[in-house]
Write a protein that holds these residues in place. Structure first.
Motif, PDB file in Angstrom:
ATOM      1  N   LYS A  64      33.306  62.424 104.482  1.00 37.05           N
ATOM      2  CA  LYS A  64      33.025  63.252 103.290  1.00 37.05           C
ATOM      3  C   LYS A  64      31.961  62.652 102.372  1.00 37.05           C
ATOM      4  CE  LYS A  64      36.668  66.265 103.523  1.00 37.05           C
ATOM      5  NZ  LYS A  64      36.637  67.711 103.335  1.00 37.05           N
ATOM      6  N   ASP A  84      28.616  60.182 105.508  1.00 45.67           N
ATOM      7  CA  ASP A  84      27.865  61.027 106.458  1.00 45.67           C
ATOM      8  C   ASP A  84      26.960  62.046 105.773  1.00 45.67           C
ATOM      9  OD1 ASP A  84      29.089  59.607 108.425  1.00 45.67           O
ATOM     10  OD2 ASP A  84      30.349  61.240 109.190  1.00 45.67           O
ATOM     11  N   VAL A  85      27.226  62.332 104.508  1.00 51.18           N
ATOM     12  CA  VAL A  85      26.393  63.321 103.785  1.00 51.18           C
ATOM     13  C   VAL A  85      25.574  62.659 102.668  1.00 51.18           C
ATOM     14  CG1 VAL A  85      27.904  65.265 104.309  1.00 51.18           C
ATOM     15  CG2 VAL A  85      28.325  63.922 102.240  1.00 51.18           C
ATOM     16  N   LYS A 137      22.788  60.999 100.559  1.00 50.03           N
ATOM     17  CA  LYS A 137      21.330  60.924 100.482  1.00 50.03           C
ATOM     18  C   LYS A 137      21.020  59.645  99.714  1.00 50.03           C
ATOM     19  CE  LYS A 137      20.661  65.852 100.750  1.00 50.03           C
ATOM     20  NZ  LYS A 137      20.693  67.103  99.992  1.00 50.03           N
TER      21      LYS A 137
END
Length: 229
Positions: free
Chosen positions: A85, A88-89, A91
């Motif tokens: 959550k 992996d996402v 930035k």
């Protein structure tokens, strides 16, 4: 002689991705509190010399965010959930430099999210919501301040129900006082009176808190009477 900088770099290893990073901290000699609000929100003498801005450590590599109050323990499945959550996402964003209040708010929101996924104690989450409310107060953003105070109340009450404040610096008396104070600030007057009454009845070793609660209790009772008359 070289002048001492207000901030210094603290080296850390991320508990999620295991990579090293640095985070800024304020040297205590530069931190000067000028006053406190009734919910213990500090005001600092020097602009930008606010240690609350650096309370959260955010890994620039994966985004995992925590404070020193977080438990080192990850419940089963929590590490995998945070990787899915958050990491992996993520930035890439670096919060290791000097922070603005906007930067600080972003790190707290990340820490709330990570703390929720990690199932941190309700007391810890309440403290994060409180600090978010304080920062929005300094920005005079009443809507967001109210929102985060209400979230803090919810977590403090959950902390009391779960008994997870035991062994922390927050006593039962202080917890009741905070629920009363935040309830008053969010116009939940009956709840505020109830929890200030609990503080007054405690007769604990914290006379200052009892006195503060008594003052607030009398003030609200007087306001209620004048509204009726």
């Amino acid at each position: 002689m070289q002048q001492l900088e207000p901030t210094y770099d603290k080296k850390l290893e991320c508990k999620v991705c295991k990579k090293s990073f640095t985070t800024k901290k304020l040297r205590s000699r530069f931190v000067k509190v000028s006053s406190y609000d009734t919910d213990f929100c500090p005001s600092y003498s020097a602009e930008g010399m606010n240690p609350l801005y650096y309370h959260i450590h955010t890994c620039p590599h994966c985004g995992f965010s925590e404070s020193e109050d977080f438990s080192p323990y990850f419940p089963p499945g929590a590490l995998e959930l945070i990787k899915l959550k958050v990491a992996d996402v993520w930035k890439p964003h670096d919060y290791s430099r000097e922070r603005s209040i906007t930067d600080a708010i972003s790190t707290y929101k990340l820490a709330v999210y990570c703390g929720t996924l990690k199932k941190e104690k309700h007391l810890i989450l309440a403290g994060l919501y409180m600090r978010l409310a304080w920062m929005y107060r300094s920005l005079k953003n009443t809507e967001q301040e109210q929102r985060f105070m209400k979230l803090a109340i919810k977590e403090y009450l959950e902390s009391y129900m779960a008994d997870d404040f035991r062994g922390s610096p927050v006593s039962e008396t202080r917890l009741f006082y905070l629920v009363g104070e935040l309830s008053k600030r969010t116009q939940q007057i009956e709840q505020a009176i109830k929890y200030f009454s609990k503080v007054i009845e405690k007769r604990s070793q914290e006379p200052k808190l009892i006195e503060m609660a008594r003052e607030q209790w009398y003030e609200m009772r007087a306001e209620q009477k004048s509204a009726v008359n």
